[in-house]
Design a protein around this motif. Structure first.
Motif, PDB file in Angstrom:
ATOM      1  N   ALA A 166       0.991  -1.279  -0.070  1.00 58.16           N
ATOM      2  CA  ALA A 166       0.077   0.016  -0.006  1.00 58.16           C
ATOM      3  C   ALA A 166       0.589   1.233   0.076  1.00 58.16           C
ATOM      4  CB  ALA A 166      -0.750   0.006   1.307  1.00 58.16           C
ATOM      5  N   MET A 167       1.937   1.184   0.562  1.00 59.56           N
ATOM      6  CA  MET A 167       2.857   2.338   0.657  1.00 59.56           C
ATOM      7  C   MET A 167       3.436   2.790  -0.504  1.00 59.56           C
ATOM      8  SD  MET A 167       4.783   4.598   2.447  1.00 59.56           S
ATOM      9  CE  MET A 167       5.794   5.560   1.656  1.00 59.56           C
ATOM     10  N   TYR A 168       3.778   1.629  -1.488  1.00 60.03           N
ATOM     11  CA  TYR A 168       4.204   2.037  -2.571  1.00 60.03           C
ATOM     12  C   TYR A 168       3.321   2.215  -3.910  1.00 60.03           C
ATOM     13  CZ  TYR A 168       8.451   1.064  -0.253  1.00 60.03           C
ATOM     14  OH  TYR A 168       9.058   1.091   0.731  1.00 60.03           O
ATOM     15  N   ALA A 169       1.981   1.894  -3.688  1.00 62.26           N
ATOM     16  CA  ALA A 169       0.839   2.391  -4.428  1.00 62.26           C
ATOM     17  C   ALA A 169       0.804   3.814  -4.173  1.00 62.26           C
ATOM     18  CB  ALA A 169      -0.478   1.816  -3.941  1.00 62.26           C
ATOM     19  N   ILE A 170       0.676   4.252  -2.731  1.00 61.01           N
ATOM     20  CA  ILE A 170       1.008   5.906  -2.867  1.00 61.01           C
ATOM     21  C   ILE A 170       2.044   6.431  -3.565  1.00 61.01           C
ATOM     22  CG2 ILE A 170       1.130   7.572  -0.923  1.00 61.01           C
ATOM     23  CD1 ILE A 170      -0.517   5.805   1.018  1.00 61.01           C
ATOM     24  N   MET A 171       3.167   5.767  -3.364  1.00 59.86           N
ATOM     25  CA  MET A 171       4.332   6.371  -4.088  1.00 59.86           C
ATOM     26  C   MET A 171       3.907   6.707  -5.432  1.00 59.86           C
ATOM     27  SD  MET A 171       6.042   7.319  -1.537  1.00 59.86           S
ATOM     28  CE  MET A 171       7.240   8.134  -2.328  1.00 59.86           C
ATOM     29  N   GLY A 172       3.467   5.672  -6.050  1.00 58.74           N
ATOM     30  CA  GLY A 172       3.120   5.685  -7.666  1.00 58.74           C
ATOM     31  C   GLY A 172       2.163   6.606  -8.055  1.00 58.74           C
ATOM     32  N   ALA A 173       1.265   6.915  -7.075  1.00 55.61           N
ATOM     33  CA  ALA A 173       0.388   7.809  -7.211  1.00 55.61           C
ATOM     34  C   ALA A 173       0.984   9.391  -6.971  1.00 55.61           C
ATOM     35  CB  ALA A 173      -0.848   7.931  -6.316  1.00 55.61           C
ATOM     36  N   LEU A 174       1.687   9.380  -6.187  1.00 56.57           N
ATOM     37  CA  LEU A 174       2.471  10.742  -6.287  1.00 56.57           C
ATOM     38  C   LEU A 174       3.635  10.995  -7.221  1.00 56.57           C
ATOM     39  CD1 LEU A 174       3.521  10.590  -2.345  1.00 56.57           C
ATOM     40  CD2 LEU A 174       2.013  11.953  -3.426  1.00 56.57           C
ATOM     41  N   GLY A 175       3.947  10.049  -8.088  1.00 55.88           N
ATOM     42  CA  GLY A 175       4.761  10.055  -9.161  1.00 55.88           C
ATOM     43  C   GLY A 175       3.818  10.633 -10.425  1.00 55.88           C
ATOM     44  N   VAL A 176       2.681  10.031 -10.415  1.00 60.61           N
ATOM     45  CA  VAL A 176       1.748  10.590 -11.588  1.00 60.61           C
ATOM     46  C   VAL A 176       1.464  11.972 -11.366  1.00 60.61           C
ATOM     47  CG1 VAL A 176      -0.529  10.318 -12.294  1.00 60.61           C
ATOM     48  CG2 VAL A 176       0.760   8.367 -11.832  1.00 60.61           C
ATOM     49  N   LEU A 177       1.231  12.439 -10.081  1.00 64.38           N
ATOM     50  CA  LEU A 177       0.631  13.996  -9.706  1.00 64.38           C
ATOM     51  C   LEU A 177       1.879  14.658 -10.109  1.00 64.38           C
ATOM     52  CD1 LEU A 177      -1.232  15.908  -8.677  1.00 64.38           C
ATOM     53  CD2 LEU A 177      -0.578  15.254  -6.514  1.00 64.38           C
ATOM     54  N   MET A 178       3.143  14.230  -9.668  1.00 67.74           N
ATOM     55  CA  MET A 178       4.477  15.117 -10.007  1.00 67.74           C
ATOM     56  C   MET A 178       4.370  15.272 -11.551  1.00 67.74           C
ATOM     57  SD  MET A 178       6.989  16.742  -9.072  1.00 67.74           S
ATOM     58  CE  MET A 178       7.334  16.548  -7.358  1.00 67.74           C
ATOM     59  N   LEU A 179       4.343  14.120 -12.551  1.00 71.58           N
ATOM     60  CA  LEU A 179       4.467  14.257 -13.832  1.00 71.58           C
ATOM     61  C   LEU A 179       3.522  15.236 -14.406  1.00 71.58           C
ATOM     62  CD1 LEU A 179       5.942  13.045 -16.188  1.00 71.58           C
ATOM     63  CD2 LEU A 179       4.148  11.324 -16.375  1.00 71.58           C
ATOM     64  N   LEU A 180       2.338  15.237 -14.045  1.00 67.85           N
ATOM     65  CA  LEU A 180       1.237  16.306 -14.427  1.00 67.85           C
ATOM     66  C   LEU A 180       1.615  17.611 -13.984  1.00 67.85           C
ATOM     67  CD1 LEU A 180      -2.012  14.337 -13.471  1.00 67.85           C
ATOM     68  CD2 LEU A 180      -0.994  14.543 -15.846  1.00 67.85           C
ATOM     69  N   LEU A 181       2.066  17.871 -12.900  1.00 68.12           N
ATOM     70  CA  LEU A 181       2.635  19.202 -12.506  1.00 68.12           C
ATOM     71  C   LEU A 181       3.962  19.673 -13.401  1.00 68.12           C
ATOM     72  CD1 LEU A 181       2.313  19.383  -8.577  1.00 68.12           C
ATOM     73  CD2 LEU A 181       1.093  20.633 -10.396  1.00 68.12           C
ATOM     74  N   VAL A 182       4.857  18.798 -13.540  1.00 72.91           N
ATOM     75  CA  VAL A 182       6.109  18.960 -14.194  1.00 72.91           C
ATOM     76  C   VAL A 182       5.740  19.530 -15.847  1.00 72.91           C
ATOM     77  CG1 VAL A 182       8.220  18.254 -15.022  1.00 72.91           C
ATOM     78  CG2 VAL A 182       7.519  18.094 -12.695  1.00 72.91           C
ATOM     79  N   LEU A 183       4.794  18.749 -16.328  1.00 71.38           N
ATOM     80  CA  LEU A 183       4.733  18.859 -17.751  1.00 71.38           C
ATOM     81  C   LEU A 183       4.090  19.996 -18.204  1.00 71.38           C
ATOM     82  CD1 LEU A 183       3.818  15.126 -18.834  1.00 71.38           C
ATOM     83  CD2 LEU A 183       5.830  16.261 -19.116  1.00 71.38           C
ATOM     84  N   ARG A 184       3.088  20.908 -17.061  1.00 77.05           N
ATOM     85  CA  ARG A 184       2.269  21.939 -17.585  1.00 77.05           C
ATOM     86  C   ARG A 184       3.133  23.281 -16.986  1.00 77.05           C
ATOM     87  NH1 ARG A 184      -0.650  24.029 -13.471  1.00 77.05           N
ATOM     88  NH2 ARG A 184      -2.205  25.015 -14.920  1.00 77.05           N
ATOM     89  N   ALA A 185       4.370  23.125 -16.208  1.00 70.08           N
ATOM     90  CA  ALA A 185       4.906  24.232 -15.437  1.00 70.08           C
ATOM     91  C   ALA A 185       5.950  25.017 -16.696  1.00 70.08           C
ATOM     92  CB  ALA A 185       5.655  23.810 -14.436  1.00 70.08           C
ATOM     93  N   ARG A 186       6.128  26.115 -16.399  1.00 74.94           N
ATOM     94  CA  ARG A 186       7.207  26.816 -17.119  1.00 74.94           C
ATOM     95  C   ARG A 186       8.507  27.104 -15.962  1.00 74.94           C
ATOM     96  NH1 ARG A 186       2.979  29.889 -18.111  1.00 74.94           N
ATOM     97  NH2 ARG A 186       3.842  31.709 -17.132  1.00 74.94           N
ATOM     98  N   PHE A 187       9.655  26.577 -16.527  1.00 73.02           N
ATOM     99  CA  PHE A 187      10.761  26.487 -15.566  1.00 73.02           C
ATOM    100  C   PHE A 187      11.721  27.842 -15.958  1.00 73.02           C
ATOM    101  CE2 PHE A 187       9.070  22.675 -15.090  1.00 73.02           C
ATOM    102  CZ  PHE A 187       9.354  22.407 -13.758  1.00 73.02           C
ATOM    103  N   PRO A 188      12.318  28.415 -14.878  1.00 76.15           N
ATOM    104  CA  PRO A 188      13.415  29.196 -15.157  1.00 76.15           C
ATOM    105  C   PRO A 188      14.741  28.718 -15.533  1.00 76.15           C
ATOM    106  CG  PRO A 188      13.530  28.967 -12.818  1.00 76.15           C
ATOM    107  CD  PRO A 188      12.101  28.074 -13.506  1.00 76.15           C
ATOM    108  N   SER A 189      15.800  29.205 -16.175  1.00 78.14           N
ATOM    109  CA  SER A 189      17.096  28.604 -16.161  1.00 78.14           C
ATOM    110  C   SER A 189      17.578  28.297 -14.948  1.00 78.14           C
ATOM    111  CB  SER A 189      18.038  29.620 -16.841  1.00 78.14           C
ATOM    112  OG  SER A 189      18.230  30.870 -15.961  1.00 78.14           O
TER     113      SER A 189
END
Length: 400
Positions: A166-189
């Motif tokens: 169950a712990m690592y199911a939670i980690m996988g879900a957090l990985g999905v959420l991070m991927l969604l945030l990263v792909l839509r963000a604009r980053f500085p140098s």
């Protein structure tokens, strides 16, 4: 020229980065029992397996400055998020001890990438001393929020019969959420642009000084003491006071809840109190609290001390990170990486060191290793404050 980046999205990525690493580190004491039962191993053995997670976390933190300079900020975050999802799925497909060992190492490495870039993002978009300290403390709030929420959630799930996976199911879900945030963000140098060539030369030539290395040592001692405390306290309380696992879990949950509250409030505290004063007060009270927790025979007093320890321990990691970054006039990815690297050596060693102490001196010795590390932290911080350049540098900058 001001850079075009999405501050809100970058803050969310920093918050989730710390929540992810908090989920990994703060729940070790809760998930230790189910892992021992599933693989028929003793706690010292599983504690050594968690060293693989710490090694995985250490490598990208150590190389974080080079990583950000070569590949920027977005690409490493996206790769780490995707890798977290893939390895979590693989662990469900083959829940063996070997696969678990590989998975904790890989997820640890992903956590190291998240924490390095998440920390740098906060420093990068908050050049002012007080806003940087406040933002780092609020970001660290999410580390403790992971401990407060997941310690309770996992203890409840395990009581209902859930597997350790169950712990690592939670980690996988957090990985999905991070991927969604990263792909839509604009980053500085990866590097803040100096105002002119004179500032650029000064940034390159400026030595770090003894104060930076003392703060690196303080971060090491902090990240050695805290995970030792959270890993061994539940088992120590069960052994000494004949508590049920869910009763012992309450004590670490109180610690994380108090720490989360402290982090939420301390983002305001550092705006009116000098950072060095804040750090010294927190360390003194934390030292007294952890001494009570590891040596008192009164269960109620230990519970109160857990709350005090969490509250006053709350701002130390982010406060030390901020204080270290302020020892130079212009922070760089290399400096942030160095501070995190030295600190993470503590996370790298805590499972091995405390497991060895547990094997030789028992559970009481293991939890008291946290007390010893905290005492050394207090002495190191006093030395760092005496050698600090932050006050002189940033008073001068403010005057200019």
């Amino acid at each position: 020229m001001p850079e075009n980046y999405s501050r809100g999205s970058l803050n969310a990525i920093s918050y989730l980065s710390y929540y992810f690493v908090g989920a990994l580190v703060s729940t070790l004491g809760i998930v230790l029992g189910p892992l021992c039962a599933a693989f028929h191993k003793d706690p010292s053995f599983i504690g050594q397996v968690f060293t693989l997670m710490n090694i995985g976390m250490f490598v990208p933190i150590m190389l974080g400055g080079l990583l950000m300079k070569k590949w920027g900020l977005q690409k490493p975050l996206a790769v780490a998020a995707l890798l977290t999802l893939v390895i979590s799925v693989a662990l469900f497909a083959a829940p063996t001890l070997t696969m678990f060992s590989v998975a904790v190492a890989v997820i640890g490495a992903c956590g190291g990438i998240f924490m390095t870039i998440g920390s740098y993002l906060v420093v990068r978009i908050n050049p002012d001393e007080k806003s940087r300290s406040s933002s780092l403390i609020f970001t660290d709030f999410f580390f403790s929020l992971a401990g407060a929420t997941l310690s309770f959630l996992l203890a409840w799930m395990f009581k209902l019969g859930a597997s350790w996976m169950a712990m690592y199911a939670i980690m996988g879900a957090l990985g999905v959420l991070m991927l969604l945030l990263v792909l839509r963000a604009r980053f500085p140098s990866a590097e803040a642009q100096p105002h002119d060539a004179r500032h650029a030369d000064a940034a390159v030539a400026e030595p770090w000084g003894m104060s930076v290395w003392l703060i690196c040592l303080a971060l090491f001692l902090f990240l050695l003491a805290e995970p030792i405390f959270t890993m061994w306290t539940p088992g120590y309380l069960q052994s000494r006071f004949a508590m049920l696992p869910e009763q012992a879990a309450l004590y670490t949950t109180v610690y994380w809840v108090a720490k989360a509250i402290g982090l939420f409030l301390n983002q305001f505290t550092v705006k009116w109190m000098k950072l060095r004063t804040f750090l010294l007060i927190c360390t003194l009270v934390g030292m007294a609290s952890v001494t009570l927790i590891t040596n008192s025979a009164n269960g109620t007093l230990i519970l109160l001390a857990c709350g005090a320890f969490g509250f006053f321990n709350s701002g130390l990691f982010s406060g030390l990170m901020s204080y270290g970054s302020l020892q130079v006039s212009r922070s760089s990815p290399t400096l942030i990486s160095a501070l995190l690297t030295c600190g993470t050596v503590g996370t790298l060693l805590f499972a091995s060191v405390s497991s060895l102490v547990n094997g030789r001196f028992g559970l009481h010795g293991a939890v008291n290793a946290a007390t010893v590390a905290y005492g050394l932290l207090l002495l190191t911080l006093l030395a760092a404050v005496l050698r600090s350049k932050a006050e002189r540098l940033h008073q001068t900058a403010a005057a200019v």
